[in-house]
Design an enzyme around this catalytic site. Structure first.
Site, PDB file in Angstrom:
ATOM      1  N   SER A 178      -5.870   0.132  -4.161  1.00 29.63           N
ATOM      2  CA  SER A 178      -5.329   0.966  -5.213  1.00 29.63           C
ATOM      3  C   SER A 178      -4.469   0.181  -6.213  1.00 29.63           C
ATOM      4  CB  SER A 178      -4.490   2.086  -4.611  1.00 29.63           C
ATOM      5  OG  SER A 178      -3.425   1.539  -3.890  1.00 29.63           O
TER       6      SER A 178
ATOM      7  N   SER B  86      -4.913  -2.102   0.102  1.00 29.65           N
ATOM      8  CA  SER B  86      -4.764  -1.981  -1.347  1.00 29.65           C
ATOM      9  C   SER B  86      -4.156  -3.159  -2.084  1.00 29.65           C
ATOM     10  CB  SER B  86      -3.963  -0.719  -1.682  1.00 29.65           C
ATOM     11  OG  SER B  86      -4.761   0.413  -1.399  1.00 29.65           O
TER      12      SER B  86
ATOM     13  N   LYS C  65       3.597  -2.597  -9.692  1.00 25.68           N
ATOM     14  CA  LYS C  65       2.703  -1.449  -9.492  1.00 25.68           C
ATOM     15  C   LYS C  65       3.536  -0.200  -9.725  1.00 25.68           C
ATOM     16  CE  LYS C  65      -0.402   0.495  -5.940  1.00 25.68           C
ATOM     17  NZ  LYS C  65      -0.955   0.296  -4.593  1.00 25.68           N
TER      18      LYS C  65
END
Lengths: 102, 459
Positions: B157, B181, B82
């Site tokens: 997210s 998330s 990420k």
């Protein structure tokens, strides 16, 4: 109903060093008033006997020796790698304090 | 070549010389170049360094054979990170225009650790900017699509991470779970999503969102792989001062709690029905269930949306456009919204009513969980009240988006560990999963239960 005013948004924007245009002020006033209405829900909870929780581990004041650890250091070059402007190995920023003759 | 889905499979493939690591990386990169235009899960692809590492992995396999696994337990695992995770020399953006040219001079501790154990990093993944979001629609680099049905969000997210593992652009991906998330996009994309206990995995080198909630998790195709990765990421790192190497040993799992506040009419009936089946499966294996109550569940979103924006407003203060990154004008609207909300709840006249009140209700929510875990070993619940929603459906209503975190946020408030395990798929090909939570440092409980479920399902 929480009723944020323009001046509230502008005051906070100043505190947090953000640039907000007029259209954004309108949007944020409405959206944030809705959120604040929602979070007012916590008024229902009796917290007289409750303590504060800052974080969920029981650790505090974890210190280390005041020694240089080479593996955790950045060289001056590395530290300046992403600077928008640099001069003689220094970061360059906008003027914050002005010199005045009194 | 059919891409392997688990660490065990890829290591078998490599050691039996069915393919080389260079072949493997080539197949992943091909797939990404063909299909990621539609999905938009990657922000940066590190092709050169991936091939370089792959060659090194092939050398290790040639020199040591299976003995290599002693030193490199995750040898051959192709991962992507990420974009909250700093990767030395590889652009890291946190999904935001503020950092669109930022090249970190160092890597996050867990990026280094995974690298050391034999992983190959293939690139950096798209996300809601600064991890602010539950859909992937707050990225400054375009929406990520749910690979299972591209009209729908992948969740957020960690949107790119969930999507990339789901479609098979990599075998595992890192994520951050601050209010759900990792767990929520895992459910929306049909993969396993893991949130460790807060303080179990080093946050050093990961862009800080909300420092008392941020948990460093990951996405995999199996629970066993999730556990194997956690075995490596759970290590003592002096660079993160709020870290504990505790781990409760495996213990007999006797009872799972069913929290009534999580099984309401707001949950899709299909999801509720599916959890009934999951519960039946566990019951057949001798596990008991007990209805429990987490009475302050309805206040969790308020607590979370006071403390988190407050911490965000502080953490985002460092982006001054002087030492790195673009200036603060580059912040997009959700970041500004959260900074304003956070500054408001910390400001004079409001700090007692909001921030300090939230800290107290946080203690009460933690108490609810302590009471529950004195009776049960784990808690089962939906991950989200719904499956993935359509792109655009919630993006113009921030409060509606915030409320979708209802079942995941409490675990961050209390610092618990959690696992999202895929268990169903709906008529629109949208997956969903169930959530297991355990008390702090009891990851072995949720891993054991997850593996048990997977073993039963595969029969």
């Amino acid at each position: 109903m929480a009723d944020l005013k323009d001046k509230d948004i502008l005051h906070i924007a100043k505190l947090s060093n953000l640039y907000i245009n007029n259209k954004e002020i309108e949007n944020y006033k409405k959206q944030l008033s809705e959120v604040i209405d929602y979070i007012n829900l916590l008024d229902e909870v009796d917290t007289k006997e409750a303590s504060d929780t800052a974080h969920s581990t029981d650790l505090s004041n974890i210190l280390r020796e005041d020694e240089i650890n080479a593996s955790s250091q950045l060289s001056q070059e590395e530290a300046l790698l992403n600077a928008s402007r640099q001069h003689n190995g220094y970061f360059v920023s906008k003027l914050v304090i002005e010199e005045k003759d009194y | 070549m059919k891409l392997p889905k688990t660490i065990n499979e890829v290591q078998n493939g490599l050691f039996s010389k069915s393919y080389t690591c260079v072949d493997l990386v080539g197949v992943y990169l091909d797939k990404i170049s063909q299909k990621d235009k539609e999905i938009n899960s990657f922000l940066t692809i590190s092709e050169d360094s991936a091939y370089k590492k792959a060659k090194a992995v092939d050398s290790i396999i040639n020199d040591l054979g299976e003995k290599a696994l002693d030193a490199y337990p995750l040898l051959g695992l192709v991962v992507a990170h990420k974009d909250m995770f700093l990767t030395k020399g590889i652009r890291t953006t946190a999904g935001s225009t503020v950092l669109n040219n930022f090249i970190p001079p160092y890597s996050a501790s867990i990026v280094e650790k995974l690298d050391e154990t034999g992983c190959i990093t293939i690139g950096k993944l798209n996300q809601d900017a600064w991890a602010h979001g539950s859909s992937g629609e707050n990225s400054d680099f375009g929406d990520t699509k749910n690979p299972n049905n591209q009209e729908y969000v992948p969740g957020g997210s960690s949107s790119g991470s969930a999507a990339a593992v789901s479609i098979g652009f990599c075998m595992a991906a890192t994520g951050t779970d601050t209010g759900g998330s990792v767990r929520q996009p895992a459910s929306f994309c049909g993969v396993v999503g893991f949130k460790p206990t807060y303080g179990a995995v080093s946050r050093f080198g990961v862009v800080a969102m909300s420092s008392s909630f941020d948990s460093i998790g990951h996405f995999t195709n199996s629970v066993r792989d999730s556990e194997l990765i956690f075995d490596q990421t759970h290590f003592v790192d002096e660079k993160d001062a709020n870290l504990k190497k505790s781990r409760i040993d495996k213990k007999a799992i006797k009872k799972i709690g069913i929290p009534k506040e999580y099984f309401t009419k707001d949950v899709d009936s299909e999801i509720l029905k599916n959890i009934e089946e999951v519960i039946k499966l566990f019951k057949k294996k001798g596990i008991k269930f007990e209805e429990i109550s987490l009475p302050h569940t309805k206040y969790a979103t308020s607590v979370y949306y006071i403390i988190q924006p407050a911490e965000v407003s502080s953490n985002l203060g460092r982006y001054d456009g002087i030492r790195y990154g673009n200036t603060r004008e580059s912040f997009s609207s959700e970041a500004k919204r959260r900074i304003i909300l956070g500054t408001y709840v910390l400001s004079t006249g409001y700090v007692d009513k909001y921030y300090k009140k939230a800290m107290k209700v946080r203690s009460i929510i933690i108490d609810d969980f302590n009471k529950a875990f004195s009776k049960v070993d784990a808690i089962i619940s939906p991950v989200s009240p719904t499956v993935a929603f359509k792109l655009g459906e919630k993006s113009s209503d921030p409060l509606k988006m915030y409320l979708s975190d209802v079942f995941t946020g409490s675990a961050n408030i209390a610092g618990l560990c959690g696992l999202s395990i895929p268990s169903g798929i709906n008529i629109n090909n949208l997956p969903f999963g169930f959530q297991l939570l355990a008390d702090k440092f009891n990851e072995s409980t949720i891993f054991e239960l997850g593996k048990l479920y997977e073993a039963e399902i595969s029969k």
